[in-house]
Design a protein around this motif. Structure first.
Motif, short mmCIF file in Angstrom:
data_model
loop_
_atom_site.label_atom_id
_atom_site.label_comp_id
_atom_site.label_asym_id
_atom_site.label_seq_id
_atom_site.Cartn_x
_atom_site.Cartn_y
_atom_site.Cartn_z
N GLN A 17 7.40 52.81 28.56
CA GLN A 17 6.58 53.05 29.81
C GLN A 17 5.87 52.46 30.48
O GLN A 17 5.16 51.44 29.73
CB GLN A 17 5.02 53.61 27.97
CG GLN A 17 5.49 55.34 27.32
CD GLN A 17 4.02 55.39 27.41
OE1 GLN A 17 2.61 54.71 27.25
NE2 GLN A 17 4.73 56.05 25.68
N THR A 18 5.76 52.66 31.64
CA THR A 18 5.65 52.07 32.92
C THR A 18 4.56 52.59 33.69
O THR A 18 4.49 54.05 34.32
CB THR A 18 6.88 51.59 33.57
OG1 THR A 18 7.89 50.47 32.60
CG2 THR A 18 6.48 50.80 34.86
N GLU A 73 10.30 53.93 31.88
CA GLU A 73 9.41 55.26 32.35
C GLU A 73 8.59 55.63 32.66
O GLU A 73 7.58 55.22 32.50
CB GLU A 73 9.00 56.76 30.76
CG GLU A 73 8.72 58.43 31.29
CD GLU A 73 8.27 58.34 29.59
OE1 GLU A 73 8.07 58.17 28.88
OE2 GLU A 73 8.03 59.11 29.40
N GLU A 122 13.98 53.52 22.53
CA GLU A 122 12.83 54.76 23.44
C GLU A 122 12.44 53.82 24.96
O GLU A 122 12.67 52.33 24.57
CB GLU A 122 11.81 54.36 22.88
CG GLU A 122 10.34 55.27 22.44
CD GLU A 122 9.79 55.27 21.31
OE1 GLU A 122 7.63 55.03 22.01
OE2 GLU A 122 9.72 55.00 20.32
N LYS A 123 12.21 55.26 25.90
CA LYS A 123 11.75 54.13 27.06
C LYS A 123 10.58 53.40 26.82
O LYS A 123 9.80 54.01 25.82
CB LYS A 123 11.86 55.60 28.28
CG LYS A 123 13.36 56.10 27.59
CD LYS A 123 13.48 57.01 29.11
CE LYS A 123 14.97 57.58 29.72
NZ LYS A 123 14.61 58.69 31.12
N ASP A 126 0.13 61.30 37.35
CA ASP A 126 1.31 61.01 36.22
C ASP A 126 2.68 61.34 37.24
O ASP A 126 2.95 61.67 38.30
CB ASP A 126 1.20 62.34 35.61
CG ASP A 126 -0.16 62.81 35.08
OD1 ASP A 126 -0.91 61.52 34.28
OD2 ASP A 126 -1.09 64.28 34.57
N ILE A 157 5.10 56.69 33.57
CA ILE A 157 4.63 57.57 33.03
C ILE A 157 3.39 58.40 34.21
O ILE A 157 2.41 58.70 34.44
CB ILE A 157 3.93 57.47 31.69
CG1 ILE A 157 2.80 55.41 32.10
CG2 ILE A 157 4.63 56.83 30.76
CD1 ILE A 157 3.03 55.35 30.80
N ASP A 210 -0.63 59.14 22.65
CA ASP A 210 0.38 58.29 22.84
C ASP A 210 0.97 57.00 24.20
O ASP A 210 1.90 57.45 24.84
CB ASP A 210 1.46 59.36 22.86
CG ASP A 210 1.10 60.17 24.15
OD1 ASP A 210 0.03 60.27 24.04
OD2 ASP A 210 1.90 61.65 24.12
N PHE A 211 -0.23 57.01 24.63
CA PHE A 211 -0.53 56.97 25.85
C PHE A 211 -0.38 54.96 25.42
O PHE A 211 -1.20 54.88 25.78
CB PHE A 211 -1.81 56.74 26.90
CG PHE A 211 -1.70 55.82 27.85
CD1 PHE A 211 -1.46 56.67 29.51
CD2 PHE A 211 -2.40 55.19 28.41
CE1 PHE A 211 -1.01 55.79 30.74
CE2 PHE A 211 -2.34 54.21 29.50
CZ PHE A 211 -1.81 55.00 30.95
N LYS A 212 1.16 54.20 26.01
CA LYS A 212 1.44 52.67 25.77
C LYS A 212 2.16 51.87 26.50
O LYS A 212 3.07 51.84 26.44
CB LYS A 212 2.41 52.74 24.04
CG LYS A 212 0.48 53.51 22.88
CD LYS A 212 1.68 53.21 21.86
CE LYS A 212 0.63 54.02 20.33
NZ LYS A 212 1.33 54.88 19.69
N PRO A 213 1.52 52.16 27.86
CA PRO A 213 2.56 51.10 28.47
C PRO A 213 2.21 50.40 27.99
O PRO A 213 1.50 49.52 28.38
CB PRO A 213 1.31 51.44 30.00
CG PRO A 213 0.09 51.17 29.31
CD PRO A 213 -0.02 52.09 28.04
N LYS A 214 3.57 49.44 28.37
CA LYS A 214 4.16 48.24 28.11
C LYS A 214 4.39 47.52 29.50
O LYS A 214 4.69 46.03 29.37
CB LYS A 214 5.25 47.51 26.97
CG LYS A 214 5.11 49.00 25.88
CD LYS A 214 6.92 47.57 24.94
CE LYS A 214 5.31 48.16 23.58
NZ LYS A 214 6.29 49.31 22.93
#
Lengths: 355, 413
Positions: free
Chosen positions: A6-7, A49, A3-4, A32, A51, A85-89
């Motif tokens: 999320q950035t 990715e 999975e990419k 976005d 986002i 599904d918004f889970k920026p790491k």
């Protein structure tokens, strides 16, 4: 395919495509997907990715940095609550090169999101950017050129380092081309110390510049206070790093790398004894100090001087800590705090005893 | 002068009816060992002998010293004759705290990575003395018990056929004039009051510096007698296996010319420090060394001895590399040394001793558990009810050894 990651990408009004100085006052806005350098990052780092992009004006950020950063944190939190599904790491900020306002904003945003939102963060700055000195300790800063000519290298490396942070890998400044946090960190080297020493010496003897594993620090110098003019009128205090505390160690001062100092009363005491006081210092043989604590904290002699009128009086509080393996940074802090308390109660001179 | 090592490689240790080695299996008559030690020293009240093996969930606490079994098979002169050496085994002494600076050995888990002794089968002597005994006599009794036990074990193997025979060669090896001339300044702790080292049977406070044949060090020439912080005290095992000497001997005649060892001390008074440093530098100059390795023991006050020697050697035109550990604070944010000099441009770091490590509870504990909170590197709150603890690396034996025995180092992050 993994999975990419999320950035979120942070940029100023210029790199966000809003305009130049005329747009420097715009408040943080969410877009976005990638914008500007974010498109470059998305193209070069397939594991990332982007986002969303947060764009804010340099002046808006500089004029009230704390509030503006709080606004950005709020923006991200609001996104979190509306989209499951918004889970920026990861948050990447800049690169900001040597731009002062932009650099400060990038670093401050990184610090805030990692501390308040638990999102990894990295920025890319030139080493002379004023934000480096202020934020290098908490923030991961990739080295960047002084201007936009180095965009590709800085953006690529910032993305790579960001992914390493997310993976929990150690960032090594010399290998990852980041600016060090100014912290010393242990690791296991490939060869034992003796072998590294001989390799280093052979290089040095052959005329090469040695690559030291610890560069000499520069010690601060403290100018001595002017001499006390009239000792017979002066109030003196006793301060020791020799670990003399009331028996039982009420403040639980550690035997090494002490995390605190203690302040203890001398009221009504003519001298210390092994029944009333003890040494908790772990760096010397405490046998003789425990037998007679005046050997380290010379209360007996101070009372003599007081009676003989050679000093005005002894301050009725003494301060103690343990100097053993206590870092210089801590020792400086204790010294400053103790000095402030002594000045407050009118002490003019101090006898410092060490061991 | 020749020294021959008869090496016995131990692949198993067990307690048994008699003491000796057979096919790599070392058997130890624990009762006979305890009896022998007590006969030789009436201060020893109780000796419990136990084995601690690599990988076991065992924690050894308040370790005073670790000693490798080595005994003279032939000859009496230090550094000559035949020396019987038991590889892959060591004696560890422990018991109630004497100073603050005894240490921890974990045989498995995260702490094990920081001590070389977790990789050796250990014969552990937990020793109580007859009270009252003043701390200096207590230290002496345990020190001597450790070295006597090592001798007892090694002597039981004198008649067995060694697995390896090694001739240790030094000044008889021809050296081409083009080889760099490398010397070694070996600084040992000598501050008195439980901070001593014994060189050729003599307290290191006196009679140093001296230049010695490196083989003397291999032949039990330097013994630990101190309670300095566990991380950077040179145990007797470290002296016996001094890695700088081992490395310098291994490349002698091929990669460099090993010009010799100067053992010097760390006095407490400034004038004595200056005298010792100047005399050590003079001896290195006499050896015509072009480069020197300098090792250290302890920290803080000894940083001054190290820096003086570095400065004086560099000013005499001799290149130096110094081995030191760091005390950079638990977060690594502080500067690391108590003294510096601009000439010290080549340091090998053996790690930040203030860094903390979490040690989980162990199934077996040897030694006095409650004393952990008083050890240097421990904290009053170190020991938790479940037996786990958080300590600084400072409390682990050999963690930041400044002879450069281990791999731990420190870098900018």
């Amino acid at each position: 395919m993994p999975e990419k990651i999320q950035t979120i990408h942070y940029v100023n009004q210029f790199f966000g495509g809003l305009g130049g100085e005329d747009q420097a006052g715009v408040a943080p806005q969410w877009y976005d997907g990638p914008k500007g350098p974010g498109q470059l990052i998305a193209g070069m780092a397939p594991d990332i990715e982007i986002i969303g992009t947060i764009v804010a004006g340099d002046n808006y950020m500089a004029e009230n940095l704390d509030a503006a950063v709080a606004e950005i944190v709020g923006l991200i939190e609001a996104k979190r609550t509306v989209a499951a599904d918004f889970k920026p790491k990861l948050l990447l900020a800049g690169p900001a090169f040597n731009a002062g306002r932009y650099g400060m904003a990038c670093a401050a945003v990184c610090q805030a999101v990692q501390a308040r939102l638990g999102i990894h963060a990295a920025t890319a700055l030139h080493e002379e950017n004023p934000a480096v000195e202020i934020y290098r300790r908490p923030v991961t800063i990739v080295r960047a050129s002084s201007d936009v000519m180095g965009m590709r290298d800085a953006a690529t490396n910032m993305a790579r380092v960001g992914l390493k942070l997310v993976a929990g890998a150690a960032i090594v400044p010399t290998e990852d081309n980041t600016i060090s946090h100014g912290l010393r960190q242990n690791y296991f080297a490939d060869a034992p110390g003796a072998q590294r020493a001989i390799d280093m010496l052979l290089r040095k003897v052959s005329g090469a510049t040695p690559e030291t594993e610890y560069a000499m620090p520069v010690f601060g110098r403290v100018p001595p206070a002017p001499a006390v003019k009239n000792m017979a009128q002066a109030t003196l205090a006793l301060v020791t790093s020799g670990g003399i505390v009331p028996r039982g160690n009420p403040d639980r001062i550690e035997s090494a790398n002490a995390s605190k100092f203690g302040a203890y009363s001398l009221q009504g005491l003519d001298r210390l004894s092994g029944e009333t006081h003890q040494s908790v210092h772990g760096g010397y043989d405490p046998t003789y100090a425990n037998e007679d604590p005046n050997r380290v904290l010379p209360l007996d002699v101070m009372r003599d001087l007081e009676r003989e009128g050679r000093i005005g009086k002894l301050s009725e509080t003494y301060y103690a800590t343990v100097g053993n393996a206590t870092s210089v940074e801590r020792a400086q802090r204790y010294g400053q705090n103790i000095a402030a308390e002594l000045v407050n109660v009118g002490v003019q001179a101090v006898i410092l005893t060490s061991t | 002068m020749t020294l021959t090592l008869h090496k016995h490689i131990v692949n198993q240790v067990k307690l048994g009816e008699q003491t000796g080695i057979n096919q790599g299996c070392l058997s130890l008559d624990a009762a006979a060992l305890a009896r022998t030690l007590q006969e030789q020293d009436h201060r020893l009240a109780r000796i419990r002998v136990r084995l601690a093996l690599p990988g076991e969930a065992t924690r050894i606490l308040c370790v005073k010293d670790v000693v490798q079994p080595r005994a003279k098979a032939v000859g009496t002169e230090p550094g000559t004759g035949v020396l019987c050496v038991l590889e892959n085994v060591a004696i560890a002494t422990c018991g109630p705290i004497v100073g603050f600076q005894e240490g921890i050995i974990d045989m498995s888990g995260p702490g094990a990575a920081y001590t070389p002794f977790s990789r050796l089968p250990l014969i552990v002597l937990e020793i109580d003395v007859h009270e009252p005994l003043d701390p200096h006599a207590h230290e002496e009794a345990l020190r001597e018990a450790g070295t006597r036990a090592a001798k007892f074990v090694a002597q039981s193997c004198l008649d067995s056929v060694p697995d390896q025979t090694e001739e240790v060669l030094w000044d008889e090896v021809p050296c081409a004039p083009s080889l760099p001339r490398i010397g070694y300044v070996y600084i040992v702790l000598s501050q008195g009051l439980l901070h001593d080292t014994y060189v050729l049977g003599r307290n290191a406070q006196e009679g140093l510096p001296i230049s010695v044949d490196p083989r003397i060090v291999l032949d039990n020439g330097v013994l630990s007698g101190n309670c300095v912080s566990a991380c950077d005290k040179n145990t007797t095992f470290h002296h016996q296996n001094n890695p700088v000497i081992a490395e310098l001997l291994s490349g002698h005649g091929t990669r460099w010319n090993f010009t010799g060892v100067v053992i010097t001390n760390e006095p407490t008074r400034l004038a004595e420090k200056q005298l010792s440093a100047a005399a050590a530098v003079e001896k290195i100059i006499q050896m015509k060394s072009s480069g020197v390795i300098i090792s250290k023991e302890g920290f803080g006050n000894p940083d001054a001895d190290l820096m003086m020697i570095v400065r004086d050697l560099e000013q005499a035109g001799i290149k130096t590399v110094a081995i030191t550990d760091e005390f950079a604070g638990s977060d690594g944010a502080s500067q690391s040394l108590a003294d510096t000099t601009p000439e010290a441009d080549a340091l090998v770091s053996t790690g930040n001793a203030n860094e903390r490590v979490e040690l989980p509870a162990m199934a077996t504990t040897i030694g006095p558990l409650p004393d952990v909170s008083r050890l240097a590197g421990g904290y009053p709150h170190s020991l938790r009810d479940d037996g786990s603890m958080e300590v600084e690396l400072q409390a682990i034996i050999g963690a930041t050894n400044q002879l450069g025995y281990s791999h731990l180092s420190c870098r900018e992050a």
